[in-house]
Design an enzyme around this catalytic site. Structure first.
Site, PDB file in Angstrom:
ATOM      1  N   LYS A 159     -62.387 -25.017  39.651  1.00  0.00           N
ATOM      2  CA  LYS A 159     -63.860 -25.013  39.604  1.00  0.00           C
ATOM      3  C   LYS A 159     -64.333 -24.830  41.049  1.00  0.00           C
ATOM      4  O   LYS A 159     -64.639 -25.785  41.744  1.00  0.00           O
ATOM      5  CB  LYS A 159     -64.359 -26.328  38.991  1.00  0.00           C
TER       6      LYS A 159
HETATM    7  C1  LIG Z   1     -66.880 -26.299  33.794  1.00  0.00           C
HETATM    8  C2  LIG Z   1     -66.713 -25.003  33.054  1.00  0.00           C
HETATM    9  C3  LIG Z   1     -66.362 -24.942  31.699  1.00  0.00           C
HETATM   10  C4  LIG Z   1     -66.268 -26.168  30.829  1.00  0.00           C
HETATM   11  O1  LIG Z   1     -65.314 -27.067  31.264  1.00  0.00           O
HETATM   12  P1  LIG Z   1     -65.363 -28.593  30.793  1.00  0.00           P
HETATM   13  O2  LIG Z   1     -64.187 -29.181  31.434  1.00  0.00           O
HETATM   14  O3  LIG Z   1     -65.296 -28.573  29.328  1.00  0.00           O
HETATM   15  O4  LIG Z   1     -66.650 -29.138  31.275  1.00  0.00           O
HETATM   16  C5  LIG Z   1     -66.120 -23.708  31.144  1.00  0.00           C
HETATM   17  N1  LIG Z   1     -66.246 -22.574  31.851  1.00  0.00           N
HETATM   18  C6  LIG Z   1     -66.618 -22.593  33.146  1.00  0.00           C
HETATM   19  C7  LIG Z   1     -66.744 -21.314  33.874  1.00  0.00           C
HETATM   20  C8  LIG Z   1     -66.869 -23.798  33.762  1.00  0.00           C
HETATM   21  O5  LIG Z   1     -67.250 -23.813  35.035  1.00  0.00           O
END
Ligand SMILES: *Cc1c(COP(=O)(O)O)cnc(C)c1O
Length: 303
Positions: A159
């Site tokens: 992320k």
């Molecule tokens: C954070 C995110 C998600 C969802 O992830 P979770 O862990 O379920 O919150 C999906 N796709 C992207 C691009 C993200 O940044």
């Protein structure tokens, strides 16, 4: 409802919201290399808060930092304590939690290596990310003209702050075109994910979702797969094109912010009202995060 809170945790101490500031020459502000998480706390039966899958989120945060070559001066256990401390200080049982790790000021340029690594944890009140109406009756989505990152142009599993330029542009485009959210296709043209959510499609009782190759491996995505498997439903992690969405019986998005949001229209093809599988997943997820499902209860950190 706003993003204000009493205090924000910064580098080991709680500071008043107004004082949680950084230098304009912070490296991450200029080049986007930094990592973050999105976590939620939900009110539990005892009236206090509980964080869903906190360990999984912190593990991913530190994995993201490792992939980005950031040396984080905090351990998993210390960050966990910091999240709990921030929640207690702000006393918000129902909130969104945003840890962020970034490079501060010192040197400029892409090759700068020894700028200090900072960490902050903020909490705020965040209702339904894609709207109350959306989570109840479904949203309308559009395939984006922006392509999701090529698997080798970035670290899709992380992320990373800079990745989100691609998502923000796609989201702006979809909303300006009158839709609620964008669906992004990967470089080969396969369905990847929403701008900040993973995607599921169901037809004839069988569920498909793209594999974690060039998408963010969502913690909610993993929870959805577990809920479906728990019910004996087949889930295929596979690549598919946008045409599979056009003929799906049900499509929904998953994410910590978006939770389980049904999709009722894809590129002007009706997918219909939220169907039984979507409703079932929504129901187990909603009860689960509030501590009302036995087998999901161990994932809650009570504070
Ligand atoms: C954070 C995110 C998600 C969802 O992830 P979770 O862990 O379920 O919150 C999906 N796709 C992207 C691009 C993200 O940044």
């Amino acid at each position: 409802m706003g993003i204000e809170s009493k205090s924000i945790w910064m580098d080991g101490k709680l500071v008043p919201y107004e004082d949680a500031k950084i230098h304009v020459l912070s490296h991450t502000l200029h080049y986007g290399l930094g990592v973050f998480e999105g976590i939620r706390s939900y009110p539990q039966a005892n009236g206090r808060g509980g964080v869903f899958k906190l360990d999984e989120h912190l593990r991913r945060l530190l994995d993201s930092a490792k992939m980005c070559r950031m040396d984080v001066p905090w351990t998993h256990a210390q960050l966990k304590e910091a999240v709990v401390q921030t929640l207690r200080e702000n006393d918000m049982p129902d909130c969104y939690i945003r840890p962020i790790i970034f490079f501060g000021a010192g040197k400029m340029g892409l090759g700068a290596r020894d700028n200090p690594v900072h960490c902050a944890i903020a909490v705020w009140d965040w209702g339904k990310y894609l709207g109350d109406e959306g989570i109840r009756n479904g949203i309308r989505v559009q395939t984006s003209t922006f392509t999701r990152h090529h698997v080798n142009s970035n670290l899709q599993r992380a992320k990373v702050i800079g990745h989100y330029v691609n998502s923000v542009l796609a989201r702006y485009e979809a909303v300006e075109n009158g839709y609620d959210e964008a669906i992004m296709l990967d470089g080969a043209g396969y369905v990847a994910e929403g701008t900040g959510e993973n995607l599921f499609a169901c037809r004839d009782g069988v569920v498909k979702t793209p594999p974690v190759v060039n998408i963010l491996g969502g913690i909610t995505r993993r929870t959805v797969i577990d809920v479906l498997k728990h019910d004996g439903i087949q889930v295929h992690e596979m690549h598919f094109g946008r045409d599979a969405l056009y003929v799906a019986d049900e499509v929904f998005l998953s994410g910590t912010a978006a939770e389980i949001t049904p999709v009722r229209e894809v590129d002007r093809r009706a997918v219909g009202v939220p169907g039984p599988l979507t409703r079932r997943v929504q129901d187990v997820y909603n009860r689960g995060v509030h501590g009302e499902v036995d087998w999901l209860r161990p994932f809650i950190t009570n504070w």
